[in-house]
Design a protein around this motif. Structure first.
Motif, short mmCIF file in Angstrom:
data_model
loop_
_atom_site.label_atom_id
_atom_site.label_comp_id
_atom_site.label_asym_id
_atom_site.label_seq_id
_atom_site.Cartn_x
_atom_site.Cartn_y
_atom_site.Cartn_z
N PRO A 37 28.90 -5.63 23.29
CA PRO A 37 28.68 -4.19 23.39
C PRO A 37 27.23 -3.81 23.05
O PRO A 37 26.63 -4.34 22.11
CB PRO A 37 29.65 -3.62 22.35
N MET A 38 26.69 -2.93 23.84
CA MET A 38 25.32 -2.42 23.66
C MET A 38 25.41 -1.07 22.96
O MET A 38 25.99 -0.13 23.51
CB MET A 38 24.64 -2.30 25.01
N ILE A 39 24.84 -0.97 21.77
CA ILE A 39 25.07 0.19 20.91
C ILE A 39 23.79 1.00 20.72
O ILE A 39 22.71 0.45 20.51
CB ILE A 39 25.59 -0.28 19.52
N PHE A 40 23.93 2.32 20.80
CA PHE A 40 22.88 3.24 20.38
C PHE A 40 23.55 4.45 19.74
O PHE A 40 24.78 4.53 19.69
CB PHE A 40 21.96 3.62 21.55
N MET A 41 22.76 5.38 19.22
CA MET A 41 23.35 6.49 18.47
C MET A 41 22.73 7.82 18.86
O MET A 41 21.62 7.89 19.39
CB MET A 41 23.18 6.26 16.96
N LYS A 42 23.49 8.87 18.61
CA LYS A 42 23.02 10.24 18.69
C LYS A 42 23.26 10.89 17.33
O LYS A 42 24.24 10.56 16.65
CB LYS A 42 23.81 11.04 19.74
N PRO A 43 22.42 11.84 16.92
CA PRO A 43 22.68 12.57 15.68
C PRO A 43 23.73 13.66 15.91
O PRO A 43 23.92 14.12 17.04
CB PRO A 43 21.32 13.19 15.34
N PRO A 44 24.43 14.10 14.86
CA PRO A 44 25.41 15.18 15.03
C PRO A 44 24.80 16.47 15.58
O PRO A 44 25.53 17.28 16.16
CB PRO A 44 25.94 15.38 13.61
N SER A 45 23.50 16.66 15.44
CA SER A 45 22.86 17.85 16.01
C SER A 45 22.89 17.85 17.53
O SER A 45 22.54 18.86 18.17
CB SER A 45 21.41 17.97 15.51
N ALA A 46 23.31 16.73 18.13
CA ALA A 46 23.43 16.66 19.60
C ALA A 46 24.66 17.39 20.12
O ALA A 46 24.75 17.66 21.32
CB ALA A 46 23.47 15.20 20.05
N PHE A 47 25.61 17.71 19.24
CA PHE A 47 26.84 18.36 19.69
C PHE A 47 26.58 19.74 20.31
O PHE A 47 25.73 20.49 19.84
CB PHE A 47 27.80 18.56 18.52
N VAL A 48 27.33 20.03 21.33
CA VAL A 48 27.42 21.39 21.86
C VAL A 48 28.81 21.52 22.46
O VAL A 48 29.32 20.57 23.07
CB VAL A 48 26.32 21.69 22.90
N ALA A 49 29.44 22.65 22.26
CA ALA A 49 30.78 22.87 22.79
C ALA A 49 30.75 24.04 23.78
O ALA A 49 30.06 25.03 23.54
CB ALA A 49 31.75 23.20 21.66
N PRO A 50 31.47 23.91 24.90
CA PRO A 50 31.58 25.06 25.81
C PRO A 50 32.13 26.27 25.04
O PRO A 50 32.95 26.07 24.15
CB PRO A 50 32.57 24.57 26.87
N PRO A 51 31.66 27.50 25.29
CA PRO A 51 30.83 27.92 26.42
C PRO A 51 29.32 27.88 26.16
O PRO A 51 28.57 28.46 26.96
CB PRO A 51 31.29 29.37 26.62
N ASN A 52 28.88 27.26 25.08
CA ASN A 52 27.45 27.11 24.89
C ASN A 52 26.86 26.22 25.98
O ASN A 52 27.59 25.49 26.67
CB ASN A 52 27.15 26.54 23.51
N GLU A 53 25.56 26.22 26.13
CA GLU A 53 24.92 25.57 27.27
C GLU A 53 24.14 24.32 26.86
O GLU A 53 23.70 24.18 25.72
CB GLU A 53 23.98 26.55 27.96
N ILE A 54 23.97 23.45 27.83
CA ILE A 54 23.07 22.30 27.67
C ILE A 54 21.65 22.80 27.86
O ILE A 54 21.34 23.48 28.83
CB ILE A 54 23.39 21.22 28.72
N GLN A 55 20.79 22.46 26.91
CA GLN A 55 19.39 22.87 26.98
C GLN A 55 18.52 21.69 27.38
O GLN A 55 18.51 20.65 26.71
CB GLN A 55 18.93 23.39 25.62
N ILE A 56 17.80 21.82 28.48
CA ILE A 56 16.83 20.79 28.86
C ILE A 56 15.53 21.06 28.11
O ILE A 56 15.01 22.18 28.15
CB ILE A 56 16.57 20.82 30.38
N PRO A 57 15.00 20.08 27.37
CA PRO A 57 13.72 20.30 26.67
C PRO A 57 12.67 20.85 27.63
O PRO A 57 12.62 20.48 28.82
CB PRO A 57 13.36 18.89 26.17
N SER A 58 11.84 21.75 27.13
CA SER A 58 10.97 22.56 27.99
C SER A 58 10.04 21.73 28.87
O SER A 58 9.71 22.14 29.99
CB SER A 58 10.15 23.52 27.13
#
Length: 221
Positions: A37-58
């Motif tokens: 298995p190839m493992i990497f991580m995301k921080p919990p600050s990556a969470f977003v739940a609908p109906p909030n939106e995905i933000q593309i960095p500027s």
């Protein structure tokens, strides 16, 4: 303790992600199929739940979508067997691993870590908690994703290279898994770009009449 998992986003300490767990996805990106298995991580600050939106960095112009089955851990796991691993599952969720592919490719060519391409804010949209009794690990779950009404990804968990118990057992040899932690189990083939203003719809279909879908927009500004 399982009741608290409905709020897994607020108690999760780490999001552990598995790369290249579907051979066709590895092939479409020109990568070799892994033997472990190839493992990497995301921080919990990556969470977003609908109906909030995905933000593309500027400074980025697009992201790539990757739909995945998320596994939510119920009890602490440290160096557990496959049998113990299955007992540690508290539930599931539908998740997206949003990826800055151009940034990832640049960082990989430079030999640098690619956390930035995977761990930015809103890079892990997740649907609601799904009780573990609704998904059987002995069967296969269909996971799919469409963009602006056009199907992009449509795969089945039976095509995973490493099963969910295999992943939990492997990860727990090196990293202790805790109550509320989330594992993203990999994505099937069909990943592609989304731009500002796009709408993503993704879903899970399985046994026991399980049908679950979520919609989330990519912010237009």
């Amino acid at each position: 303790m399982a009741g608290t998992l409905k709020n897994f986003r607020s108690i999760c300490k780490k999001i552990i992600c598995i790369g290249r767990n579907y051979s066709e996805h590895a092939s479409e990106l020109g990568n070799t199929v892994p033997t472990k298995p190839m493992i990497f991580m995301k921080p919990p600050s990556a969470f977003v739940a609908p109906p909030n939106e995905i933000q593309i960095p500027s400074e980025w112009d697009e992201l790539h979508h990757e739909v995945e089955l998320g596994v939510i851990i119920d009890q602490q796991c440290r160096n557990v067997s496959k049998e113990q691993a299955e007992k540690s599952i508290g539930g599931y969720c539908l998740a997206l691993d949003m990826t800055g592919r151009k940034i990832q490719d640049q960082l990989k060519k430079q030999g640098h870590p690619w956390l930035l391409a995977k761990g930015f804010d809103t890079s892990c949209p997740c649907g609601d908690f799904i009780d573990k009794n609704q998904i059987s690990l002995s069967s296969s779950v269909n996971i799919w994703l469409s963009v602006n009404g056009k199907m992009r990804q449509n795969g089945h968990t039976r095509d995973m290279i490493f099963s969910v118990p295999d992943l939990i057992a492997y990860i727990s040899k090196y990293i202790t898994l805790e109550h509320g932690d989330l594992i993203l189990t990999g994505t099937p083939a069909g990943v592609g770009a989304v731009k500002r203003g796009d709408q993503i719809e993704a879903g899970l279909n399985g046994d026991n009449n399980l049908k679950y879908a979520m919609k989330i927009n990519v912010a237009s500004k």
